[in-house]
Enzyme design. Structure first.
Site, PDB file in Angstrom:
ATOM      1  N   SER A  38       0.801  -1.229   0.000  1.00  0.00           N
ATOM      2  CA  SER A  38       0.000   0.000   0.000  1.00  0.00           C
ATOM      3  C   SER A  38       0.831   1.275   0.000  1.00  0.00           C
ATOM      4  O   SER A  38       0.298   2.375   0.180  1.00  0.00           O
ATOM      5  CB  SER A  38      -0.925  -0.001   1.223  1.00  0.00           C
ATOM      6  OG  SER A  38      -0.166  -0.194   2.407  1.00  0.00           O
ATOM      7  N   GLU A  39       2.137   1.148  -0.231  1.00  0.00           N
ATOM      8  CA  GLU A  39       3.029   2.297  -0.120  1.00  0.00           C
ATOM      9  C   GLU A  39       2.617   3.466  -1.003  1.00  0.00           C
ATOM     10  O   GLU A  39       2.732   4.627  -0.589  1.00  0.00           O
ATOM     11  CB  GLU A  39       4.473   1.869  -0.452  1.00  0.00           C
ATOM     12  CG  GLU A  39       5.158   1.078   0.648  1.00  0.00           C
ATOM     13  CD  GLU A  39       4.855  -0.409   0.616  1.00  0.00           C
ATOM     14  OE1 GLU A  39       5.529  -1.167   1.345  1.00  0.00           O
ATOM     15  OE2 GLU A  39       3.943  -0.819  -0.137  1.00  0.00           O
ATOM     16  N   VAL A  40       2.142   3.193  -2.232  1.00  0.00           N
ATOM     17  CA  VAL A  40       1.796   4.306  -3.127  1.00  0.00           C
ATOM     18  C   VAL A  40       0.698   5.183  -2.544  1.00  0.00           C
ATOM     19  O   VAL A  40       0.597   6.367  -2.884  1.00  0.00           O
ATOM     20  CB  VAL A  40       1.370   3.806  -4.533  1.00  0.00           C
ATOM     21  CG1 VAL A  40       2.561   3.212  -5.265  1.00  0.00           C
ATOM     22  CG2 VAL A  40       0.216   2.826  -4.461  1.00  0.00           C
TER      23      VAL A  40
END
Length: 250
Positions: free
Chosen positions: A132-134
């Site tokens: 989920s980094e983006v």
């Protein structure tokens, strides 16, 4: 041994490493990253390692307070911080003994990266994965060298870019986990038992074979070394003599 949110204990030939920050969903902070790196730096003669998370989740990625502290780091300090995480993941990935992940609940971000570093991953039906980094304006760069060989660029193009979470069945389909089991403990112990059936040195050599993927004459030399080794000789003779090899009689 208990250290910085990590519990390590030896159970016969099995080394059990358990993330023990259940109140934080076993999220990483600097201390836990260092403790994990130390635990996997030397597993001795362990036949296999079981990596688990205490409580309802395996590992929910980066701890919120650790992330908060990183906001004010300089570029160079960020590089050093990221390299500590990379070296920990590398220690798990390169562990000479096979590593089995027991995954339940959240396995997000770095937690999903940690799963990818394990040789065999067994997940509960409620396990939830994601990169989920983006959605935070960053990317899963540090874990990518371990995740990409596991799930391939096709799956990464979707899940790295969308940041969406996915369930255990999807993780099974894309190759992040090997099995989804209602009885997680029984399934993990079945894998452990299977690993203990093999020759201790042969199992480690098989892991190196997968990691190094040699070709040509190198493969013949590896095979010959195993066949002429004490363990290989005993295993082959035990098969022909219809008896147990020495490592099963210890």
């Amino acid at each position: 041994m208990t250290e910085a949110g990590l519990v390590v204990h030896r159970d016969g030939g099995v080394l059990r490493v358990t993330l023990a920050r259940p109140e934080r969903r076993n999220a990483f902070d600097a201390a836990l990253i260092a403790a994990l790196a130390d635990a996997f730096a030397d597993v001795g003669d362990a036949r296999c390692v079981v990596l688990a998370g205490e409580g309802r989740s395996f590992c929910a990625g980066a701890d919120v307070e650790w992330q908060r502290a990183s906001i004010d780091l300089s570029f160079d300090e960020n590089v050093e911080d990221a390299m500590r995480l990379y070296r920990m993941l590398e220690a798990v990935d390169a562990c000479p003994a096979p590593v089995v992940a027991r995954v339940q609940g959240y396995a997000l971000g770095g937690g999903s990266g940690l799963v990818a570093c394990c040789d065999i991953a067994v997940a509960a039906p409620d396990a939830l994965f994601g990169y989920s980094e983006v959605r935070l304006g960053i990317i899963p760069a540090v874990i990518s060298p371990f995740v990409l060989p596991r799930i391939g660029p096709g799956a990464a193009r979707r899940y790295f870019l969308t940041g969406e979470r996915f369930d255990a069945e999807t993780a099974l389909r894309i190759g992040l986990v090997h099995e989804v089991a209602e009885d997680l403990d029984a399934a993990v112990e079945s894998v452990v038992e299977a690993l203990l059936q093999g020759g201790p040195q042969a199992v480690r050599a098989a892991k190196r074979l997968v990691r190094e993927h040699p070709t040509g004459e190198a493969t013949a030399q590896i095979a010959a070394r195993r066949r002429t080794s004490d363990e290989g000789q005993d295993g082959l003779r035990a098969f022909l003599d219809k008896r147990h090899p020495a490592w099963l009689e210890e």
